[in-house]
Design an enzyme around this catalytic site. Structure first.
Site, PDB file in Angstrom:
ATOM      1  N   SER A   1      -0.176   3.513  -7.332  1.00 22.03           N
ATOM      2  CA  SER A   1       0.895   2.580  -7.699  1.00 22.03           C
ATOM      3  C   SER A   1       0.906   2.332  -9.195  1.00 22.03           C
ATOM      4  O   SER A   1      -0.147   2.357  -9.856  1.00 22.03           O
ATOM      5  CB  SER A   1       0.681   1.255  -6.967  1.00 22.03           C
ATOM      6  OG  SER A   1       1.509   0.237  -7.487  1.00 22.03           O
TER       7      SER A   1
ATOM      8  N   TYR B   1      -3.938  -6.126  -4.709  1.00 22.76           N
ATOM      9  CA  TYR B   1      -3.273  -4.888  -4.291  1.00 22.76           C
ATOM     10  C   TYR B   1      -3.514  -3.790  -5.314  1.00 22.76           C
ATOM     11  O   TYR B   1      -3.904  -2.663  -4.968  1.00 22.76           O
ATOM     12  CB  TYR B   1      -1.770  -5.132  -4.132  1.00 22.76           C
ATOM     13  CG  TYR B   1      -0.972  -3.876  -3.958  1.00 22.76           C
ATOM     14  CD1 TYR B   1      -1.014  -3.156  -2.768  1.00 22.76           C
ATOM     15  CD2 TYR B   1      -0.171  -3.384  -4.990  1.00 22.76           C
ATOM     16  CE1 TYR B   1      -0.281  -1.979  -2.607  1.00 22.76           C
ATOM     17  CE2 TYR B   1       0.566  -2.221  -4.846  1.00 22.76           C
ATOM     18  CZ  TYR B   1       0.508  -1.522  -3.658  1.00 22.76           C
ATOM     19  OH  TYR B   1       1.222  -0.362  -3.510  1.00 22.76           O
TER      20      TYR B   1
END
Length: 336
Positions: free
Chosen positions: A142, A167
């Site tokens: 990501s 995350y």
């Protein structure tokens, strides 16, 4: 060859399955169909892939009634025994891993789920790849791993060691685990740092959906950091073009990281205006402070991916938003 796609009921996984079937692969899709967001959307994606909801049973492969080379299994990547049995019986050549606990803000509320899925589950897959001599392991990282980078354009050569959300930290841990397995066991691993992927069938927790939903329903649109943010919005088909090129390319290095983005960042308010134009309605806006875990800007430097596979995103923000809103209006207001 045979490819396993984890997260096959998810947004990117759904498109990946279709592309690999179209390219002639034998495909097995895997998903635990968790309730982080509307499970009906996940079942409808599966329905589009020829997998009926009534046919789905835990840990049993279901044959698609649409594509003869596609089967689906409901299985959690945290189930190490189930993963080991699947790898042993199916003998995959390539693994494309998208299954994960997603969402930056939700990681503030439920951190344990991120460790369980994104770290433990990831490790289970890496162990299965080691044990069964998988040729290539491609996984979703990501853009969030860059944290509050001071560089306007984010490059894979930048230090990405200061994540600002759990995350992001779990996605960075995936890259580190992949590096160790590549080094120790000569497994080819390729991490793809995705930049704000959007389009039809997109996630309802992402900004394009949240904004479209608020505008359509006349609800107040919450805009964080007073709108002073920009995102490298990447249309789903461009993302899948990059993924397909990576899957089909010969990669000399055993460990590689790529950015997949549009490399044309858009100011948040310009994105809102594009949505308003496509929907034919003006939003009622509420400007708020920056949220914990968010970053000010994302802008992908994609030169490594361009050099490796000739990646070339083609979809403008207005074109992509139009396609997304057409799907949104059909799916939620015309009926599916």
């Amino acid at each position: 060859m045979k490819v396993l796609v984890t997260g096959a009921a998810g947004f990117i996984g759904f498109y990946a399955v279709k592309r690999f079937v179209d390219e002639g692969y034998e495909v097995v899709g895997l998903d635990n169909i968790n309730d982080y967001y509307d499970v009906q959307l996940k079942y409808d994606r599966l329905k589009e892939s020829g997998i009926g909801s009534t046919e789905i049973k835990d840990k049993l492969l279901v044959l698609s009634n649409k594509w003869e080379r596609y089967r689906f299994i409901k299985l959690d990547i945290q189930d190490d025994e189930g993963i080991e049995y699947l790898f042993k019986t199916e003998k995959f050549d390539i693994v494309v891993h998208f299954a994960a606990q997603a969402g930056v803000r939700y990681s503030l509320e439920n951190p344990k789920s991120y460790i369980a899925s994104n770290v433990v589950g990831f490790h289970n897959l890496m162990e299965a790849c080691r044990a069964h001599a998988i040729k290539k392991f491609i996984y979703a990282s990501s853009s969030s791993v860059y944290g509050m980078s001071k560089n306007p354009m984010l490059s894979v050569t930048d230090d990405a060691v200061r994540p600002v959300s759990l995350y992001a930290a779990t996605k960075k841990s995936n890259e580190l685990i992949a590096h160790a397995y590549s080094h120790l066991y000569q497994i080819t691993t390729i991490g793809l740092r995705f930049f704000t992927v959007y389009g039809p069938w997109g996630r309802p927790d992402m900004a394009p959906f949240l904004f479209a939903d608020a505008i359509t329903k006349g609800k107040t649109l919450k805009i964080f950091n007073n709108g002073n943010m920009q995102r490298d919005f990447t249309y789903i088909e461009d993302t899948i073009d990059g993924l397909s090129a990576v899957v089909n390319a010969e990669m000399g290095n055993s460990y590689t990281i790529f950015n997949i983005g549009n490399s044309k960042p858009v100011m948040l308010m310009d994105f809102v205006k594009s949505l308003e134009s496509a929907l034919g309605k003006t939003a009622d806006k509420e400007f708020l402070d920056m949220q914990p875990g968010d970053v000010f800007s994302t802008w992908a430097d994609i030169k490594e991916l361009v050099a490796a596979v000739g990646y070339s995103p083609k979809t403008s923000i207005d074109e992509g938003v139009t396609r997304f809103t057409e799907w949104y209006k059909h799916y939620y207001h015309t009926g599916y």
